[in-house]
Write a protein that holds these residues in place. Structure first.
Motif, short mmCIF file in Angstrom:
data_model
loop_
_atom_site.label_atom_id
_atom_site.label_comp_id
_atom_site.label_asym_id
_atom_site.label_seq_id
_atom_site.Cartn_x
_atom_site.Cartn_y
_atom_site.Cartn_z
N GLU A 118 -25.12 2.36 -34.19
CA GLU A 118 -25.05 2.57 -36.19
C GLU A 118 -23.94 3.78 -36.13
N THR A 119 -24.06 4.84 -35.74
CA THR A 119 -22.88 6.06 -36.12
C THR A 119 -21.28 4.96 -36.19
N GLY A 120 -21.60 4.74 -34.92
CA GLY A 120 -19.88 3.56 -34.64
C GLY A 120 -19.67 2.92 -35.73
N ILE A 121 -20.10 1.97 -36.39
CA ILE A 121 -20.72 0.50 -37.08
C ILE A 121 -20.33 1.26 -38.31
N ALA A 122 -21.09 2.92 -38.83
CA ALA A 122 -20.65 2.95 -40.03
C ALA A 122 -19.60 3.52 -40.66
N ARG A 123 -18.69 4.31 -39.39
CA ARG A 123 -17.63 4.62 -39.51
C ARG A 123 -16.46 3.30 -39.93
N LEU A 124 -16.81 2.25 -38.96
CA LEU A 124 -15.62 1.39 -38.55
C LEU A 124 -15.94 0.92 -39.84
N ALA A 125 -17.33 0.32 -40.98
CA ALA A 125 -17.79 -0.26 -41.96
C ALA A 125 -17.54 0.33 -43.36
N ALA A 126 -16.77 1.86 -43.26
CA ALA A 126 -16.58 2.71 -44.32
C ALA A 126 -15.04 2.08 -44.59
N ALA A 222 -15.36 7.42 -44.25
CA ALA A 222 -15.67 7.55 -42.60
C ALA A 222 -16.74 8.04 -42.50
N ASP A 223 -16.44 9.83 -42.62
CA ASP A 223 -16.79 10.91 -42.64
C ASP A 223 -18.64 10.77 -43.00
N LEU A 224 -18.84 10.69 -44.23
CA LEU A 224 -20.12 10.45 -44.80
C LEU A 224 -20.60 9.56 -44.93
N ALA A 225 -20.27 8.75 -44.51
CA ALA A 225 -21.52 7.31 -43.85
C ALA A 225 -21.86 7.41 -42.90
N GLN A 227 -21.88 10.70 -41.27
CA GLN A 227 -23.10 11.69 -41.62
C GLN A 227 -24.37 11.66 -42.55
N LYS A 228 -24.54 10.25 -42.93
CA LYS A 228 -25.91 9.64 -44.11
C LYS A 228 -26.35 8.89 -42.86
N ILE A 229 -25.58 8.11 -42.51
CA ILE A 229 -26.43 7.49 -41.03
C ILE A 229 -26.99 8.14 -40.12
N ARG A 230 -26.86 9.62 -39.26
CA ARG A 230 -27.50 10.13 -39.05
C ARG A 230 -28.76 10.96 -39.65
N VAL A 231 -28.66 11.18 -40.78
CA VAL A 231 -29.30 11.91 -41.73
C VAL A 231 -30.96 10.78 -41.55
N HIS A 232 -30.56 9.52 -41.76
CA HIS A 232 -31.35 8.45 -41.38
C HIS A 232 -32.65 8.03 -40.92
N PHE A 233 -31.37 8.11 -39.35
CA PHE A 233 -32.22 8.79 -38.09
C PHE A 233 -32.83 9.67 -37.56
N GLU A 234 -32.47 10.23 -38.81
CA GLU A 234 -33.60 11.43 -38.27
C GLU A 234 -34.79 11.42 -38.47
N ALA A 235 -35.22 11.19 -39.98
CA ALA A 235 -35.78 10.94 -40.36
C ALA A 235 -36.74 9.51 -40.15
N ALA A 236 -36.18 8.91 -39.84
CA ALA A 236 -37.08 6.99 -39.20
C ALA A 236 -37.35 7.97 -37.44
#
Length: 252
Positions: A118-126, A222-225, A227-236
């Motif tokens: 999903e980190t790769g997906i977030a980049r491509l989505a952005a 893409a960089d921020l996307a 970063q934000k999904i990494r933060v989300h996974f860490e918390a989850a």
């Protein structure tokens, strides 16, 4: 459906000798499904017609159709013609579901896989920002807010958000992979929601993490996307596996 002697062949495939005949037939039919020669919902030719077109026996054609049914590419019913199915992640979802329910270790591995994917997906989505995906993510955020403190509804909204993330890439194979991961998402989200001490602030923090991912993607960052999904996974991870460890300890 009757055979037509003047009908143009659908599959137009020469069977490759190194493969088992049934494998070669199923590969050729799958190619026709993927490139649109057979549309979702459309009937395939009868078993006998498939056998004639490929120059194989009916049992070989039947085995090829069984393979495609197992793969989730066609649907078959006794006494009815086989029909093409839209490409989806159902077969993967079943496999991942069995795995994550089998042990805590498999669940950890599956969530680690999600993080990598999903980190790769977030980049491509952005970078691509397909509107259908953005709309799904926006709807999921609204559903999350409407389902505060309601674990079942919140879980479904969470799954929709991540599916929207995949859809925003405009890549159908990525969408299928995310559909396959729904069983993993559901298991983790339900664990996350089962914490007895979960406060309104905690529920809202989860929504805000998703909101931050959405906003980064809408902005095309893409960089921020990532970063934000990494933060989300860490918390989850911290919350859900804290619950899972307690459940495992209780069983022991």
């Amino acid at each position: 459906m009757t055979a037509s002697p003047t009908r143009k062949p659908i599959f137009s495939a020469k069977l490759a000798s190194p493969l088992r005949l049934a494998d070669a037939v199923s590969d050729a039919i799958a190619a026709a499904l993927f490139d649109g020669r057979i549309a979702p919902g459309e009937a395939l030719p009868p078993e006998g017609e498939i056998a004639r077109e490929f120059g194989v026996s009916k049992p070989i054609a039947r085995e090829a159709l069984r393979q495609l049914t197992s793969a989730g590419l066609i649907s078959t019913q006794q006494g009815k013609v086989a029909r093409a199915k839209a490409l989806n992640g159902e077969p993967l979802e079943r496999i991942y579901g069995y795995a994550v329910r089998s042990s805590l270790e498999r669940l950890r591995e599956a969530n680690e896989m999600r993080r990598v994917i999903e980190t790769g997906i977030a980049r491509l989505a952005a970078e691509r920002r397909d509107q259908a995906g953005l709309d799904a993510m926006k709807q999921a955020l609204a559903d999350m807010r409407a389902s505060l403190r309601e674990p079942s509804g919140f879980t479904e909204a969470d799954i929709l958000f991540h599916l929207g993330l995949a859809m925003a890439t405009g890549n159908s194979m990525i969408r299928v992979q995310m559909e396959g991961l729904r069983s993993v998402q559901r298991e983790v989200s339900e664990l996350f929601s089962r914490r007895a001490n979960r406060t309104d602030a905690d529920w809202n923090a989860t929504i805000e993490r998703h909101q931050a991912i959405y906003e980064a993607i809408v902005a095309g960052d893409a960089d921020l996307a990532e970063q934000k999904i990494r933060v989300h996974f860490e918390a989850a991870d911290i919350a859900s596996f804290e619950v899972a460890d307690k459940l495992a300890a209780a069983k022991r």
